[in-house]
Design a protein around this motif. Structure first.
Motif, PDB file in Angstrom:
ATOM      1  N   HIS A 154      20.013 -31.692  18.044  1.00  0.00           N
ATOM      2  CA  HIS A 154      19.129 -31.068  18.661  1.00  0.00           C
ATOM      3  C   HIS A 154      17.578 -31.513  18.672  1.00  0.00           C
ATOM      4  CE1 HIS A 154      22.051 -27.879  17.534  1.00  0.00           C
ATOM      5  NE2 HIS A 154      22.159 -27.620  18.986  1.00  0.00           N
ATOM      6  N   GLY A 155      17.432 -32.625  17.662  1.00  0.00           N
ATOM      7  CA  GLY A 155      16.378 -33.192  17.740  1.00  0.00           C
ATOM      8  C   GLY A 155      15.045 -32.391  17.519  1.00  0.00           C
ATOM      9  N   GLU A 156      14.200 -32.512  18.534  1.00  0.00           N
ATOM     10  CA  GLU A 156      12.941 -31.893  18.393  1.00  0.00           C
ATOM     11  C   GLU A 156      13.020 -30.502  19.297  1.00  0.00           C
ATOM     12  OE1 GLU A 156      10.084 -32.729  16.805  1.00  0.00           O
ATOM     13  OE2 GLU A 156      11.366 -34.394  15.811  1.00  0.00           O
ATOM     14  N   LYS A 157      14.048 -30.241  19.643  1.00  0.00           N
ATOM     15  CA  LYS A 157      14.406 -29.087  20.610  1.00  0.00           C
ATOM     16  C   LYS A 157      14.811 -27.802  19.786  1.00  0.00           C
ATOM     17  CE  LYS A 157      15.204 -32.030  24.733  1.00  0.00           C
ATOM     18  NZ  LYS A 157      15.947 -32.337  25.744  1.00  0.00           N
ATOM     19  N   MET A 158      14.491 -27.658  18.755  1.00  0.00           N
ATOM     20  CA  MET A 158      14.983 -26.570  18.020  1.00  0.00           C
ATOM     21  C   MET A 158      13.745 -25.447  17.881  1.00  0.00           C
ATOM     22  SD  MET A 158      16.492 -28.131  14.430  1.00  0.00           S
ATOM     23  CE  MET A 158      15.445 -29.221  14.064  1.00  0.00           C
ATOM     24  N   PRO A 159      14.085 -24.326  17.958  1.00  0.00           N
ATOM     25  CA  PRO A 159      13.099 -23.269  18.150  1.00  0.00           C
ATOM     26  C   PRO A 159      11.930 -23.268  17.059  1.00  0.00           C
ATOM     27  CG  PRO A 159      15.269 -22.057  18.113  1.00  0.00           C
ATOM     28  CD  PRO A 159      15.621 -23.617  17.812  1.00  0.00           C
ATOM     29  N   ALA A 160      10.934 -22.764  17.167  1.00  0.00           N
ATOM     30  CA  ALA A 160       9.858 -23.042  16.385  1.00  0.00           C
ATOM     31  C   ALA A 160       9.778 -22.177  14.863  1.00  0.00           C
ATOM     32  CB  ALA A 160       8.510 -22.415  16.865  1.00  0.00           C
ATOM     33  N   ASP A 161      10.898 -21.394  14.894  1.00  0.00           N
ATOM     34  CA  ASP A 161      11.144 -20.514  13.629  1.00  0.00           C
ATOM     35  C   ASP A 161      12.320 -20.999  12.830  1.00  0.00           C
ATOM     36  OD1 ASP A 161      13.134 -19.569  15.493  1.00  0.00           O
ATOM     37  OD2 ASP A 161      13.249 -17.576  14.719  1.00  0.00           O
ATOM     38  N   VAL A 162      12.642 -22.002  12.940  1.00  0.00           N
ATOM     39  CA  VAL A 162      14.196 -22.397  12.285  1.00  0.00           C
ATOM     40  C   VAL A 162      13.506 -22.787  10.787  1.00  0.00           C
ATOM     41  CG1 VAL A 162      14.999 -23.743  14.015  1.00  0.00           C
ATOM     42  CG2 VAL A 162      13.523 -25.032  12.547  1.00  0.00           C
ATOM     43  N   VAL A 163      14.524 -22.287   9.765  1.00  0.00           N
ATOM     44  CA  VAL A 163      14.463 -22.463   8.494  1.00  0.00           C
ATOM     45  C   VAL A 163      15.504 -23.384   7.911  1.00  0.00           C
ATOM     46  CG1 VAL A 163      13.215 -20.354   7.955  1.00  0.00           C
ATOM     47  CG2 VAL A 163      15.515 -20.320   8.063  1.00  0.00           C
ATOM     48  N   ALA A 164      15.253 -24.076   7.043  1.00  0.00           N
ATOM     49  CA  ALA A 164      16.227 -25.013   6.498  1.00  0.00           C
ATOM     50  C   ALA A 164      17.411 -24.264   5.742  1.00  0.00           C
ATOM     51  CB  ALA A 164      15.746 -26.281   5.581  1.00  0.00           C
ATOM     52  N   ILE A 165      18.594 -24.793   5.835  1.00  0.00           N
ATOM     53  CA  ILE A 165      19.814 -24.070   5.023  1.00  0.00           C
ATOM     54  C   ILE A 165      20.531 -25.368   4.700  1.00  0.00           C
ATOM     55  CG2 ILE A 165      19.874 -21.845   6.147  1.00  0.00           C
ATOM     56  CD1 ILE A 165      22.073 -22.770   7.744  1.00  0.00           C
ATOM     57  N   THR A 166      21.448 -25.152   3.516  1.00  0.00           N
ATOM     58  CA  THR A 166      21.920 -26.303   2.998  1.00  0.00           C
ATOM     59  C   THR A 166      23.369 -26.146   3.978  1.00  0.00           C
ATOM     60  OG1 THR A 166      23.331 -25.038   1.477  1.00  0.00           O
ATOM     61  CG2 THR A 166      21.065 -25.947   0.663  1.00  0.00           C
ATOM     62  N   ASP A 167      24.035 -27.407   3.716  1.00  0.00           N
ATOM     63  CA  ASP A 167      25.506 -27.556   4.500  1.00  0.00           C
ATOM     64  C   ASP A 167      26.378 -26.380   3.684  1.00  0.00           C
ATOM     65  OD1 ASP A 167      24.613 -29.523   5.971  1.00  0.00           O
ATOM     66  OD2 ASP A 167      25.359 -31.114   4.982  1.00  0.00           O
ATOM     67  N   GLU A 168      25.948 -26.253   2.515  1.00  0.00           N
ATOM     68  CA  GLU A 168      27.114 -25.319   1.925  1.00  0.00           C
ATOM     69  C   GLU A 168      26.739 -23.775   2.425  1.00  0.00           C
ATOM     70  OE1 GLU A 168      28.300 -23.497  -2.498  1.00  0.00           O
ATOM     71  OE2 GLU A 168      26.848 -25.246  -2.330  1.00  0.00           O
ATOM     72  N   GLN A 169      25.504 -23.368   2.751  1.00  0.00           N
ATOM     73  CA  GLN A 169      25.220 -22.128   3.140  1.00  0.00           C
ATOM     74  C   GLN A 169      25.818 -22.027   4.621  1.00  0.00           C
ATOM     75  OE1 GLN A 169      20.662 -22.854   2.529  1.00  0.00           O
ATOM     76  NE2 GLN A 169      21.026 -20.892   1.344  1.00  0.00           N
ATOM     77  N   TYR A 170      25.541 -23.010   5.288  1.00  0.00           N
ATOM     78  CA  TYR A 170      26.006 -23.029   6.585  1.00  0.00           C
ATOM     79  C   TYR A 170      27.587 -22.817   6.680  1.00  0.00           C
ATOM     80  CZ  TYR A 170      27.537 -24.966  11.225  1.00  0.00           C
ATOM     81  OH  TYR A 170      28.178 -24.915  12.496  1.00  0.00           O
ATOM     82  N   ASP A 171      28.286 -23.601   5.951  1.00  0.00           N
ATOM     83  CA  ASP A 171      29.579 -23.744   5.913  1.00  0.00           C
ATOM     84  C   ASP A 171      30.162 -22.262   5.238  1.00  0.00           C
ATOM     85  OD1 ASP A 171      30.154 -26.200   6.367  1.00  0.00           O
ATOM     86  OD2 ASP A 171      30.250 -26.822   4.520  1.00  0.00           O
ATOM     87  N   ASP A 172      29.419 -21.672   4.522  1.00  0.00           N
ATOM     88  CA  ASP A 172      29.933 -20.226   3.773  1.00  0.00           C
ATOM     89  C   ASP A 172      29.557 -19.334   4.957  1.00  0.00           C
ATOM     90  OD1 ASP A 172      30.317 -21.177   1.424  1.00  0.00           O
ATOM     91  OD2 ASP A 172      28.447 -20.535   0.476  1.00  0.00           O
ATOM     92  N   LEU A 173      28.506 -19.232   5.955  1.00  0.00           N
ATOM     93  CA  LEU A 173      28.425 -18.400   6.952  1.00  0.00           C
ATOM     94  C   LEU A 173      29.521 -18.550   7.961  1.00  0.00           C
ATOM     95  CD1 LEU A 173      24.376 -18.721   7.073  1.00  0.00           C
ATOM     96  CD2 LEU A 173      25.743 -16.339   6.482  1.00  0.00           C
ATOM     97  N   ILE A 174      29.753 -19.810   8.222  1.00  0.00           N
ATOM     98  CA  ILE A 174      30.669 -19.912   9.402  1.00  0.00           C
ATOM     99  C   ILE A 174      32.065 -19.348   9.068  1.00  0.00           C
ATOM    100  CG2 ILE A 174      31.696 -21.637  10.841  1.00  0.00           C
ATOM    101  CD1 ILE A 174      28.967 -20.918  11.738  1.00  0.00           C
ATOM    102  N   THR A 175      32.350 -19.851   7.624  1.00  0.00           N
ATOM    103  CA  THR A 175      33.673 -19.309   7.123  1.00  0.00           C
ATOM    104  C   THR A 175      33.776 -17.675   7.202  1.00  0.00           C
ATOM    105  OG1 THR A 175      33.669 -21.313   5.748  1.00  0.00           O
ATOM    106  CG2 THR A 175      35.229 -19.438   5.057  1.00  0.00           C
TER     107      THR A 175
END
Length: 183
Positions: free
Chosen positions: A18-39
């Motif tokens: 997404h490069g610079e086209k991310m919403p202004a309110d994004v917060v960083a999450i770890t790959d592990e947090q992302y994987d856990d949420l998707i799972t």
């Protein structure tokens, strides 16, 4: 690589994609947090975006009306499966000819001299008389009517039972769960 989550869009983002086209309110999450949420989401949980960070939560319980609708969908799917088994041994083109075969067999029963082009062609290919084939068609029509009628009647009886459940009753959910297509 880090991922990002946006509460406003209820979505996940990657700087590589997404490069610079991310919403202004994004917060960083770890790959592990992302994987856990998707799972968790794949396992039926919902992602709650109401806080600062997305969380996996159990979905709210189904209402009794939703339970009844799902039971009916399950019953209808089982009835459709059972009905399809009745014709599964035949190719689709042959199944499509059944109404014409039935009409011609009925015409021949009323008048042995009636025109029956489909049954005549089938009988010739099989080495049967048209009268013998017409008799076999009528027997199969009767057998199919009985078998499909039992399936349809069973489906309708289960639907009647579902609709008879008082959705205000304290045990309505249990009653609905007990109404199912038995194998």
């Amino acid at each position: 690589m880090s991922k990002f989550a946006s509460k406003s869009s209820r979505g996940f983002y990657s700087p590589d994609i997404h490069g610079e086209k991310m919403p202004a309110d994004v917060v960083a999450i770890t790959d592990e947090q992302y994987d856990d949420l998707i799972t968790a989401q794949s396992a039926g949980k919902l992602i709650d975006w109401s806080g600062d960070m997305p969380l996996a939560v159990d979905p709210p319980p189904l209402t009794v009306l939703e339970r009844r609708r799902l039971r009916l969908l399950d019953i209808n799917m089982e009835a459709a499966r059972s009905l399809s088994v009745l014709s599964s041994a035949y190719p689709a083109g042959e199944v499509q000819s059944w109404p014409q075969q039935t009409r011609e067999a009925e015409l021949l029963a009323a008048d042995p001299q009636a025109l029956a082009p489909l049954l005549t062609a089938i009988a010739a290919a099989r080495g049967l008389s048209v009268a013998e084939l017409a008799s076999r068609v009528q027997a199969k029509v009767q057998a199919y009517a009985m078998a499909s009628g039992q399936i349809i009647g069973r489906r309708q009886a289960l639907e009647d039972a579902l609709m008879a459940v008082d959705l205000q009753a304290p045990d309505a959910a249990e009653q609905l769960e007990g109404i199912k297509w038995a194998a």
